[in-house]
Structure formats: C-alpha cells, structure tokens
Write an enzyme that holds these catalytic residues in place. Structure first.
Site, mmCIF file in Angstrom:
data_model
loop_
_atom_site.group_PDB
_atom_site.id
_atom_site.type_symbol
_atom_site.label_atom_id
_atom_site.label_comp_id
_atom_site.label_asym_id
_atom_site.label_seq_id
_atom_site.Cartn_x
_atom_site.Cartn_y
_atom_site.Cartn_z
ATOM 1 N N GLU A 42 0.147 -0.419 6.092
ATOM 2 C CA GLU A 42 -0.627 -1.535 5.514
ATOM 3 C C GLU A 42 -0.353 -2.852 6.242
ATOM 4 O OE1 GLU A 42 -0.164 -1.487 1.207
ATOM 5 O OE2 GLU A 42 -1.223 0.417 1.068
ATOM 6 N N GLU A 86 -2.359 7.495 1.204
ATOM 7 C CA GLU A 86 -1.950 7.020 -0.139
ATOM 8 C C GLU A 86 -3.185 7.058 -1.034
ATOM 9 O OE1 GLU A 86 0.429 3.486 -0.675
ATOM 10 O OE2 GLU A 86 1.384 3.764 1.294
#
Ligand code: AHR
Length: 503
Positions: free
Chosen positions: A172, A291
């Site tokens: 991220e 995720e």
C-alpha cells in the site's frame, strides 16, 4: 422466486490457480503473539506454535500465507527477526504503534508454514528501506551458500535455502498512513530497481507490484498506470486490496458489495492492458488480490487503542452470519475472475480480521466467515466455468440491478468433481433454481453444504464456538435431460457437490 443457471463443460473462464484462496499473517495485534505463536499455551509444541490453531489452519487447507505485513512491513528490519532470540531487538512498530519483541520472525514463520502445509508469500519493506535490504533478504532466504547472507542463514541453523518464490514489492505504498509513502513515480522506479536486483539473486522468483490501497483511492487507476509504466516488465502481478462492511446496517446493499469487487478487478485488469498496449508488450499482467475481507466492526474502537503494547487486541472483528454471506459472495467473485486473479489472500487468518479466533492462554474457535472460506479452499480446483444466470433482481443504490442469485462453478476434470457455489441474496424468499448442465449427463448431486437459517447478526464465540455453522444435506438427484433442480433458502450460502459417474 425462480432463477435459471446454465453451465457447459466446454465454456471456461480459466484455470483456477491453487493460490486463489490464500491468507495472511501480519505482525499486528494478536495475529502472531497469542494467535499462531504462544509458548506456554497448553497446546503449544516445539517452537511455541499453538496446535489448536494449526489444526484449524490445516483443516482450511490454505495454499499460501502472506507475511509479515501489511503496513507493518514498511518500517520493519528483517534482520531483527533472525538469529538467536535473546539477541533480537525489541522495536517500536510504527505502523500499529505497538511494541514488537521479534520473538517470532522469518525462520519461525517458514517453520510454521511448513507445519501448516502452506507456502509463503513474503512482503518487503519499500517504505523505509529499499534495493539493498531486499536483495540481501532474497540471498538470505534463497541462495544455497558460500556468501555472507546465505552463510548467516546456515549459522542460524538452516542449511537448506527456504526457496521463497513469491514476493510483494512493498505494501500500500500510495497510502498517507504508510510509513515511507511514495508517489506513483517514486514507487514505480523503486519497484523496478528492487525487482531487478532481487532477480539477479534468484531469477526464479515472482514479484507483485503494489496497486492502489482500495478502489476509492482518488488516485486509482492513475497510480496503476504510472507504476506499471515503470515496472510492467519486471512485475508478474499487480496487487489489489479491498475491505467491505455494513456500517449503514443495510443488508441488501451490503450483499451487493461483491459487484464492487468485480468492477474493481475489471478496472485494474483494463489498466494493466492499457499499459500492455502502450508498451507493445506480449505479456498479460495477472492480478494478486492479496487483501480482501469484511472490516468495519472494530474500526471506531481501534482508533482509540493505547499505543506501545505487546500483542494488543486490535482489529478483532466478531463476524456474523451476514458477514459470512458477504465473504461467500466475494469468494464467488474471485472465482468468476479466475482468468486474471491468480493469487488472493483473505486478510487475515488468526485474531486480526480473522476466520480463526483465540483466547490468549485459552481456547480457539472458528468464526462464521471460516465456513465459506473453507469451502472455497476445498472445492476450487480445476477450471472456473462461465455460468449464464437468469435471476430476479433487486435495486441497489450503488450497483443498480443486483441478481438474487450469485454463483460460480469449478470443474475438476481429473477428480470428476463439479462444484457450484451459490448465494441467495434474498432476505426473506427462497429461490428455486433450474440448473442446465451441458456435458454432465449422468453426473450426480452427492452433497449440498448449506449455510442458512441464522439471524444475520448471529456469530460464534469462545462460549458458543459452533452456534453458527453450515450443515451437510444428502444430494441424490441425477443430472437427467441436462438438468438439476435445487431450492436455495433465503439468505443462504450453498455448495452443490456434483460427481461424475463412478467417482
Ligand atoms: O490487514 C490490515 C491492514 O489493512 C494491512 O496492514 C494493510 O495493508 C491494510 O490497510
């Protein structure tokens, strides 16, 4: 209500990669400490691995576990986590503002994955570190010996290399919450150069470049286009992350979230193909949805957690029956995109956003979301079939018409098994489904796993670990004249197990 589903043995979306239903362990909260690792726990053996947790993990049959983060990895020094435990430093974990004692590290994780029967997906720190630390880590893990880092591994008691094949180039990196956040240009260049160095150490590895942190990021999909502009040829996969929730307490709207996941996958794939076209590249970029899950129950209280604790209770979602249905819908969506999504990780595995929960020093139990995830792991083999569904629908604010019937099918030719996963999204009405099956004459419905009949807000707990779980119904009916008929209960997750004659 009535719906129709058509499937044909010859019409396939793509091969289902075994890694499609992987999971994730992050050094976060009680995932590691008090989760998978708890020396002194009555079930702990050898290196301190909880056997009650391991037996659930083995029951799930997870093929792959991502580690050690998540946000955690972006300020983590991997060298802190290897070698004699008494010499390892205790550090501040800047991602979750916890204390990391490094009692469980890289080599313990590799031993744990072996015990779990899974493979590792290793994430790298591209927040505070870069090319050098990444290449050294690959050398430590995968080089046979005779060099500084590979010999250090041997001195740590591991003669044979770990042979870790799958690596995440950071995590991220677009997020403002990330330690070492980068612009797309900065990250794209760093990912490219890190990938080159890692591949020089071990050309057999596969690499995942970071996509956007979630689809509503304002920079999606420009982030992807820029990042891949720099590292399209060096990366093998682009990552996707997304979490869903029912904050508005609107169940029909919540059950439509899988449509958002489908749209996200298709936009990410289209962006990859745009870069492919620009570069005139023969390579098609595959996706790693590393995720995905439901996450909303604990967000407010986690925001007020005290900092600098060891193994604090964070992100400990108590999942309900409606969450399990959403997880089932999301699993179906992944199967429907099996041609592009080759890797996916339910985030996470134990205590943190988890299908498995524990009491530190006490018992472990399966949460509601465990069940659709278990079924997806167990029966998603072979090819994903291209279903045609004709179902009554309802109107959703965000997605327009949402069919009550949501389904995917996996055909394992070798094992003579066809599995249809189906959710009835209707809150009050059952759904009769006529299934047309071309090429399956004489196959038999051997079992139906049905998860239905619970209050949407019901869940499991340490005191009532099996309150909400599916049941197995006998099948019996034969595919005759190319048809099967099934009745799906309102608000239900169903696994129809159909077998070839004689299998
Ligand atoms: O899974 C929990 C967190 O969610 C991860 O650390 C991060 O990557 C994501 O934002």
């Amino acid at each position: 209500m009535e719906a129709r589903m058509r499937l044909d043995r010859e019409f396939r979306i793509g091969d289902i990669d075994r890694r499609l239903f992987g999971s994730f362990i992050e050094h976060l909260g009680r995932a590691v400490y008090g989760g998978i690792f708890e020396p002194g726990h009555p079930t702990a053996e050898g290196q301190g691995f909880r056997q009650d947790v391991l037996s659930f993990v083995r029951e799930l049959g997870i093929p792959l576990v991502r580690y050690p983060g998540g946000n955690f990895v972006c300020s983590f020094n991997w060298e802190d986590s290897v070698g004699p435990v008494e010499k390892r430093p205790t550090r501040l974990d800047l991602a979750w503002r916890s204390v990391e004692p490094n009692l469980f590290g890289l080599n313990e994780f590799m031993a744990w994955t072996k015990a779990a029967g899974a493979r590792a997906m290793m994430a790298l720190n591209l927040g505070t570190r870069g090319v050098d630390a990444a290449a050294n880590l690959v050398e430590y893990c995968n080089h046979p010996g005779g060099t500084f880092w590979s010999d250090l591994r041997k001195r740590h008691g591991l003669e044979a290399p770990h042979g870790i094949k799958l690596w995440c180039l950071g995590n991220e990196m677009d997020g403002s919450w990330q330690v070492g956040q980068k612009t797309a240009g900065e990250y794209g260049r760093l990912a490219c150069e890190t990938a080159k160095a890692m591949r020089r150490v071990d050309p057999s590895i596969e690499l995942v470049a970071c996509g956007s942190s979630f689809p509503a990021m304002p920079s999606f999909p420009d982030w992807e286009a820029t990042v891949l502009g720099h590292c399209y040829e060096e990366a093998d996969y682009l990552s996707l992350h997304a979490y869903y929730g029912n904050k508005a307490d609107d169940l029909p709207e919540y059950l439509a979230d899988s449509m958002g996941m489908g749209a996200f996958i298709e936009s990410a794939a289209a962006t990859c193909d745009f870069v492919k076209a620009k570069k005139r590249s023969p390579k098609t970029m595959m996706l790693s949805f590393d995720e995905w899950n439901v996450w909303f129950h604990t967000s407010a209280e986690d925001a007020h957690a005290d900092p600098w604790e060891r193994g604090p209770s964070l992100l400990e979602e108590a999942y309900t029956f409606e969450d399990a249905l959403v997880v089932g819908c999301l699993a179906i969506e992944l199967l429907k995109h099996a041609d592009r999504v080759k890797i996916a990780c339910l985030a996470q595995l134990v205590n943190v956003l988890a299908p498995i929960s524990t009491v530190t020093g006490g018992t472990a139990w399966r949460q509601t979301i465990y069940w659709p995830f278990l079924h997806a792991c167990a029966f998603s083999c072979g090819s994903s079939l291209d279903l045609r569904i004709d179902s009554p629908s309802y109107e959703s604010r965000r997605y327009g018409a949402v069919p009550f019937l949501h389904a995917a099918a996996a055909l394992d030719e070798e094992g003579g098994r066809l599995t249809v996963f189906a959710v009835n999204r209707a809150v009050e009405e059952g759904l009769g489904v006529d299934i047309g099956l071309a090429g399956f004459e004489g196959w038999r419905l051997v079992e139906v796993l049905e998860f239905a009949g619970f209050d949407p807000k019901a869940g499991n707990s340490a005191a009532a670990p099996d309150a909400v779980c599916p049941r197995s119904l006998p099948g019996g009916s034969l595919v005759e004249g190319g048809h099967l008929r099934v009745e799906l209960a309102p608000l239900s997750w169903n696994v129809l197990r159909i077998a070839a004659p004689g299998s």
